[in-house]
Enzyme design. Structure first.
Site, PDB file in Angstrom:
ATOM      1  N   THR A   1       0.823  -1.214   0.000  1.00 43.60           N
ATOM      2  CA  THR A   1       0.000   0.000   0.000  1.00 43.60           C
ATOM      3  C   THR A   1       0.851   1.256   0.000  1.00 43.60           C
ATOM      4  O   THR A   1       0.444   2.294  -0.533  1.00 43.60           O
ATOM      5  CB  THR A   1      -0.936  -0.027   1.233  1.00 43.60           C
ATOM      6  OG1 THR A   1      -1.844  -1.101   1.057  1.00 43.60           O
ATOM      7  CG2 THR A   1      -1.709   1.263   1.388  1.00 43.60           C
TER       8      THR A   1
ATOM      9  N   THR B   1       1.690  -4.173   4.326  1.00 47.92           N
ATOM     10  CA  THR B   1       1.504  -4.449   5.755  1.00 47.92           C
ATOM     11  C   THR B   1       1.008  -5.873   6.018  1.00 47.92           C
ATOM     12  O   THR B   1       1.183  -6.392   7.113  1.00 47.92           O
ATOM     13  CB  THR B   1       0.495  -3.469   6.376  1.00 47.92           C
ATOM     14  OG1 THR B   1      -0.765  -3.591   5.699  1.00 47.92           O
ATOM     15  CG2 THR B   1       0.996  -2.037   6.317  1.00 47.92           C
ATOM     16  N   ASP B   2       0.377  -6.498   5.004  1.00 52.22           N
ATOM     17  CA  ASP B   2      -0.337  -7.757   5.277  1.00 52.22           C
ATOM     18  C   ASP B   2       0.577  -8.878   5.767  1.00 52.22           C
ATOM     19  O   ASP B   2       0.208  -9.633   6.669  1.00 52.22           O
ATOM     20  CB  ASP B   2      -1.093  -8.224   4.028  1.00 52.22           C
ATOM     21  CG  ASP B   2      -2.318  -7.356   3.745  1.00 52.22           C
ATOM     22  OD1 ASP B   2      -2.722  -6.588   4.642  1.00 52.22           O
ATOM     23  OD2 ASP B   2      -2.865  -7.460   2.635  1.00 52.22           O
TER      24      ASP B   2
HETATM   25  N1  ASP Z   1      -2.593  -5.499   0.786  1.00 55.78           N
HETATM   26  C1  ASP Z   1      -1.565  -4.528   1.113  1.00 55.78           C
HETATM   27  C2  ASP Z   1      -0.221  -5.262   1.152  1.00 55.78           C
HETATM   28  O1  ASP Z   1       0.037  -5.934   2.109  1.00 55.78           O
HETATM   29  C3  ASP Z   1      -1.879  -3.899   2.407  1.00 55.78           C
HETATM   30  C4  ASP Z   1      -0.901  -2.854   2.863  1.00 55.78           C
HETATM   31  O2  ASP Z   1       0.223  -2.731   2.424  1.00 55.78           O
HETATM   32  O3  ASP Z   1      -1.274  -2.116   3.806  1.00 55.78           O
HETATM   33  O4  ASP Z   1       0.531  -5.190   0.222  1.00 55.78           O
END
Ligand code: ASP
Length: 350
Positions: free
Chosen positions: A34, A114-115
């Site tokens: 993200t 973040t995932d």
């Molecule tokens: N789906 C995204 C990822 O993990 C979520 C994020 O980065 O906050 O790449």
């Protein structure tokens, strides 16, 4: 997925070349997420595409970086980290080890989704062969959003990577002004900007306005003190959960598929529904490594001795959540750590 590696160097202002050359040299490795996401309009913080903004653009919106470090930028991948692969883990870890072995690189920052950040961070914590700082960061809002959190997180991550006190602390996560150990940090919110916590033990320290302060130290071995290595062969380890009415179908299917290990996200103190426990006991008797973790989200799983572990040959994950326990189990099996006694020692150590 783009896993090709391209690189470039972001030049400092050049008005004071002597001062600039005294700055630490930090490699920023972008993998997507993200933090590199873009939506059609600035008010959209959930309907966006992750991993589409390139590393040069991420760096260009943070001009203050040039006063902190000489940046060497590489686009290692452009993925939504929900789609992280074992092959990309191999590529990333090998690239970090190569960069850190060079005299002219003082630290590494990885931008990530973040995932699965907590899994990648723990993997690197156990396989980076250097005491130079490695700092992961990410964002909850895409780069296109009002009040995007990525630019400040990136600035803070470089600040931490360039700081002398970050050396030897293992892999770190700089997020929302806090500095976490890769071992402890977990994502705890689906939407909040303060999305990462280190349950029970708390953050290692904080970073704000160029100041870095560590308030505690990691005591378990990591990086140069860890016995693990990155290869391109990953022992097959999966995760199953225990819950009301669960059947043994998933465990039996995994054993039939030839898994080397299963982590169970148990209830409470790693307790397991009787139906799944019997399936896991059968799997253990066939040589599959079984690790009990918990789905609770904080606390640790105690060995339960005669109740299951000693009798059935299960291993307790301690304070590792199921996803991190899977990382450690894969690495341990890859270096030949088999059998519940040796594996329990590994989990008690790392
Ligand atoms: N789906 C995204 C990822 O993990 C979520 C994020 O980065 O906050 O790449």
């Amino acid at each position: 997925m783009n896993t090709s590696t391209s690189s470039s160097t972001m030049s400092t202002t050049a008005s004071d070349a002597t001062a600039a050359s005294a700055l630490p040299r930090i490699a920023v490795l972008a993998t997507g997420g993200t933090i590199a996401g873009a939506a059609a309009d600035a008010t959209n913080t959930s309907g966006y595409q992750a991993g589409v903004v390139g590393v040069e653009q991420l760096l260009s919106v943070v001009p203050a970086l040039s006063a902190l470090a000489r940046i060497h930028a590489e686009q290692v991948a452009s993925v939504d980290s929900k789609d992280m692969t074992l092959a990309l883990w191999t590529t990333l870890a090998q690239r970090i080890n190569t960069l850190l072995a060079a005299d002219d690189i003082d630290g590494v920052v990885v931008t990530h989704g973040t995932d699965t950040l907590e899994e990648t961070a723990y993997l690197l914590h156990l396989t980076v062969k250097s005491d130079k700082p490695v700092v992961l960061t990410a964002a909850m809002r895409p780069a296109s959003a009002l009040s995007a959190d990525g630019p400040l997180n990136l600035l803070n991550a470089v600040t931490v990577a360039a700081h002398a006190n970050s050396r030897g602390q293992g892999v770190l996560v700089a997020f929302n002004n806090k500095i976490h150990s890769a071992r402890d940090v977990v994502k705890t919110s689906t939407y909040a900007v303060d999305a990462f916590q280190s349950p029970e033990v708390g953050a290692l320290g904080w970073v704000q306005d160029g100041r870095v302060e560590f308030q505690r130290q990691v005591v378990r071995p990591h990086t140069l003190g860890a016995e693990f290595f990155i290869g391109d062969k990953w022992p097959h380890v999966e995760i199953v959960a225990s819950y009301a009415g669960v059947s043994r179908i998933a465990v039996d299917a995994l054993v039939a598929a030839g898994v080397r290990g299963i982590v169970v996200a148990g209830t409470g103190n790693g307790s397991i529904h009787a139906s799944v426990q019997q399936a896991l006991a059968d799997a253990a008797s066939q040589g599959v490594a079984i690790v009990r973790s918990s789905r609770v989200g904080s606390g640790h799983v105690m060995r339960n001795g005669a109740a299951a572990d000693d009798v059935l040959g299960f291993v307790s994950a301690g304070s590792l959540n199921p996803y991190k326990a899977r990382v450690l189990l894969m690495l341990a099996l890859a270096v030949g750590g088999t059998g519940p006694v040796a594996l329990q020692k590994t989990f008690d150590t790392y």
